[in-house]
Design an enzyme around this catalytic site. Structure first.
Site, mmCIF file in Angstrom:
data_model
loop_
_atom_site.group_PDB
_atom_site.id
_atom_site.type_symbol
_atom_site.label_atom_id
_atom_site.label_comp_id
_atom_site.label_asym_id
_atom_site.label_seq_id
_atom_site.Cartn_x
_atom_site.Cartn_y
_atom_site.Cartn_z
ATOM 1 N N ASN A 213 0.839 -1.196 0.000
ATOM 2 C CA ASN A 213 0.000 0.000 0.000
ATOM 3 C C ASN A 213 0.876 1.249 0.000
ATOM 4 O O ASN A 213 2.094 1.163 -0.022
ATOM 5 C CB ASN A 213 -0.978 -0.017 1.185
ATOM 6 C CG ASN A 213 -0.241 -0.034 2.511
ATOM 7 O OD1 ASN A 213 0.486 0.895 2.839
ATOM 8 N ND2 ASN A 213 -0.412 -1.109 3.273
ATOM 9 N N LYS A 292 7.465 -18.245 -9.902
ATOM 10 C CA LYS A 292 6.782 -17.129 -10.564
ATOM 11 C C LYS A 292 5.590 -17.654 -11.373
ATOM 12 O O LYS A 292 5.725 -18.617 -12.140
ATOM 13 C CB LYS A 292 7.771 -16.408 -11.485
ATOM 14 C CG LYS A 292 7.182 -15.179 -12.131
ATOM 15 C CD LYS A 292 8.175 -14.513 -13.069
ATOM 16 C CE LYS A 292 7.460 -13.417 -13.831
ATOM 17 N NZ LYS A 292 8.257 -12.906 -14.937
ATOM 18 N N ASP A 315 -4.548 -8.961 13.697
ATOM 19 C CA ASP A 315 -4.519 -7.536 14.066
ATOM 20 C C ASP A 315 -3.458 -7.376 15.158
ATOM 21 O O ASP A 315 -3.667 -7.764 16.316
ATOM 22 C CB ASP A 315 -5.899 -7.096 14.558
ATOM 23 C CG ASP A 315 -5.964 -5.580 14.731
ATOM 24 O OD1 ASP A 315 -4.968 -4.991 15.216
ATOM 25 O OD2 ASP A 315 -7.003 -4.992 14.372
ATOM 26 N N ILE A 316 -2.323 -6.825 14.773
ATOM 27 C CA ILE A 316 -1.172 -6.753 15.693
ATOM 28 C C ILE A 316 -1.510 -5.869 16.890
ATOM 29 O O ILE A 316 -1.287 -6.243 18.048
ATOM 30 C CB ILE A 316 0.078 -6.221 14.947
ATOM 31 C CG1 ILE A 316 0.413 -7.132 13.758
ATOM 32 C CG2 ILE A 316 1.275 -6.111 15.897
ATOM 33 C CD1 ILE A 316 1.441 -6.560 12.792
ATOM 34 N N PHE A 336 -3.353 4.034 15.346
ATOM 35 C CA PHE A 336 -3.591 5.032 14.306
ATOM 36 C C PHE A 336 -4.771 4.587 13.448
ATOM 37 O O PHE A 336 -5.036 3.395 13.321
ATOM 38 C CB PHE A 336 -2.338 5.192 13.421
ATOM 39 C CG PHE A 336 -1.469 6.347 13.849
ATOM 40 C CD1 PHE A 336 -0.773 6.290 15.050
ATOM 41 C CD2 PHE A 336 -1.374 7.491 13.066
ATOM 42 C CE1 PHE A 336 0.021 7.356 15.460
ATOM 43 C CE2 PHE A 336 -0.579 8.554 13.461
ATOM 44 C CZ PHE A 336 0.111 8.499 14.655
HETATM 45 N N1 CTP Z 1 -3.232 -2.562 12.762
HETATM 46 C C1 CTP Z 1 -2.470 -3.643 13.181
HETATM 47 N N2 CTP Z 1 -2.591 -4.851 12.555
HETATM 48 C C2 CTP Z 1 -3.467 -5.022 11.537
HETATM 49 C C3 CTP Z 1 -4.243 -3.924 11.108
HETATM 50 C C4 CTP Z 1 -4.106 -2.731 11.744
HETATM 51 O O1 CTP Z 1 -1.663 -3.484 14.104
HETATM 52 N N3 CTP Z 1 -3.552 -6.183 10.952
HETATM 53 C C5 CTP Z 1 -3.128 -1.307 13.461
HETATM 54 C C6 CTP Z 1 -2.549 -0.163 12.648
HETATM 55 O O2 CTP Z 1 -1.145 -0.077 12.791
HETATM 56 C C7 CTP Z 1 -3.270 1.039 13.232
HETATM 57 C C8 CTP Z 1 -4.622 0.501 13.628
HETATM 58 O O3 CTP Z 1 -4.412 -0.890 13.791
HETATM 59 O O4 CTP Z 1 -2.657 1.487 14.404
HETATM 60 C C9 CTP Z 1 -5.747 0.788 12.672
HETATM 61 O O5 CTP Z 1 -5.556 0.184 11.477
HETATM 62 P P1 CTP Z 1 -6.664 0.233 10.304
HETATM 63 O O6 CTP Z 1 -6.105 -0.546 9.181
HETATM 64 O O7 CTP Z 1 -7.052 1.637 10.019
HETATM 65 O O8 CTP Z 1 -7.883 -0.458 10.994
HETATM 66 P P2 CTP Z 1 -8.740 -1.648 10.572
HETATM 67 O O9 CTP Z 1 -8.976 -2.379 11.837
HETATM 68 O O10 CTP Z 1 -8.119 -2.404 9.465
HETATM 69 O O11 CTP Z 1 -10.101 -0.955 10.115
HETATM 70 P P3 CTP Z 1 -10.681 -0.564 8.676
HETATM 71 O O12 CTP Z 1 -9.832 -1.231 7.645
HETATM 72 O O13 CTP Z 1 -12.051 -1.037 8.751
HETATM 73 O O14 CTP Z 1 -10.594 0.934 8.607
#
Ligand code: CTP
Length: 409
Positions: A213, A292, A315-316, A336
């Protein structure tokens, strides 16, 4: 506002080949907003002329304690009283030995001794041959100078003017500048250990392709730098970005979300603050091809392309926020949220969903890759805006906000 606006720096040069770097350092200090008064020893003037330093600092240079230009003939008093800091770069082995004994037989050493110790910090950037640097006398002198209140910067490592290789080179001008800027920041996170995730993750499709991304990592790197400036020990777990590591920060490079999760797991137990700025990929490819993936050969619109299946990444942040240390308050978690609209509403909901005390919202598409941003801080008491500014300025403000919310260590 530049980083050193309103700062008056006395830049002292003692004799050493690293004097050539002092010219660049002087320019960098002026560019950062400082006024610079150069004071040189006679030995330094053998390596670089006062004319060069005067042109770069735009001020008359002082070399002698007998300089009659000062009406009271006390340059050592006048110059040291005006300074916000005296930075000696290069600080030679001989000059440091002299300082240690409180000797004062030239203007620079006289000025260092005569400075008001509680108001005018003395910062030394050592520069010497590796054997001189390693010598017990030098190491002993440095320890005593530190005990006497001087702030001794690191030295660089590498090829030396004498042809030898090792420790003892003077730091590069941009490194000294970064250290000096850090020196002036309030130490609101002293005693804390901050773990930061930053950048995107890269999820492989096959050995040569992947999904990522647009996160540049700049906000996370700025937070790592600001936390370090504030006196914390900082570990930065970085996805694939091409950014220089902030000085004094321990960096762990990772690629995928799973790599990032493993690196966080390794370092989180030592941390007292966790700031998750990384744009972690929500999904990864379920079955990464070992080789590949080739086109099917059908060509044009008849080609179907590969079918990819995805699995959700862990989700870390939410995982760390649920840990016993976070729940007990031993680890303060900051998340964030990059949103495209309705920031307050989404950030508030995300704070609760992730189970973190502080959630920082920003408008993702308006900030990706740029040096500026604006933040919205959401905690249990409500929301607070940090208006548009450079990411480093915002990072310093955020660090101060985090520090205010921590229980004292
Ligand atoms: N984050 C994380 N691990 C993930 C996804 C997100 O640690 N797999 C953390 C990001 O570093 C950030 C926060 O979670 O601090 C929010 O991430 P975001 O991608 O905006 O949230 P999502 O839960 O994915 O929500 P959405 O995609 O619905 O906006």
């Amino acid at each position: 506002m530049s980083d050193l606006s309103n700062k008056h720096i006395v830049l002292g040069l003692s004799g050493g080949i690293a004097c050539y770097k002092a010219a660049e350092l002087c320019r960098a200090l002026v560019k950062a907003g400082a006024t610079v008064q150069v004071v040189m020893t006679e030995a330094a003037a053998q390596f670089i002329t006062p004319v060069t330093m005067q042109a770069l600092s735009n001020r008359a240079v002082y070399v002698s304690q007998w300089d009659a230009r000062e009406p009271n003939n006390m340059a050592h008093i006048n110059l040291s009283r005006e300074a916000d800091a005296i930075l000696v770069a290069p600080a030679s082995a001989d000059f440091m030995a002299k300082l240690l004994h409180g000797r004062a037989d030239d203007l620079l050493s006289l000025m260092c001794l005569a400075r008001p110790v509680d108001r005018v910090p003395l910062i030394l950037a050592p520069a010497m041959n590796r054997e001189m640097w390693q010598h017990p006398a030098t190491q002993r002198n440095m320890a005593q100078l530190t005990a006497d209140g001087a702030h001794v910067l690191d030295v660089g490592q590498g090829e030396q003017a004498c042809g030898e290789t090792g420790d003892g080179r003077m730091l590069e001008p941009d490194e000294i500048l970064e250290d000096l800027i850090a020196f002036f920041q309030p130490k609101v996170l002293a005693g804390q250990h901050v773990l930061v995730t930053a950048g995107p993750t890269y999820e492989a499709i096959d050995p040569v392709r992947g999904i990522t991304n647009l996160s540049s990592g700049k906000m996370g790197f700025s937070i790592a730098r600001a936390a370090r400036e504030a006196g914390a020990v900082v570990t930065l777990v970085a996805g694939p970005v091409h950014l220089p590591t902030p000085r004094g920060v321990q960096r762990v490079d990772v690629r995928s979300a799973l790599d990032m999760q493993a690196a966080v797991a390794t370092h989180v137990n030592a941390a007292s603050v966790f700031v998750a700025t990384a744009a972690v990929a929500d999904w990864r490819v379920a079955d990464v091809a070992g080789q590949k993936i080739k086109k099917d050969g059908a060509g044009g619109s008849t080609s179907s392309g590969p079918q990819l299946n995805f699995v959700e990444n862990p989700d870390i942040l939410a995982g760390v926020a649920q840990s016993a240390r976070a729940q007990s308050g031993a680890l303060y978690c900051v998340g964030f949220a990059a949103e495209s609209h309705d920031l307050l509403q989404y950030a508030t909901a995300k704070r609760e969903r992730k189970g973190v005390p502080l959630l920082v919202g920003n408008i993702g598409p308006a900030t990706f890759g740029l040096d500026d941003n604006a933040l919205l801080l959401v905690d249990a008491h409500g929301a607070k805006e940090l208006p548009h500014a450079s990411k480093l300025t915002l990072a310093r403000q955020l660090v101060a906000e985090i520090a205010r919310r921590l229980t004292p260590v």
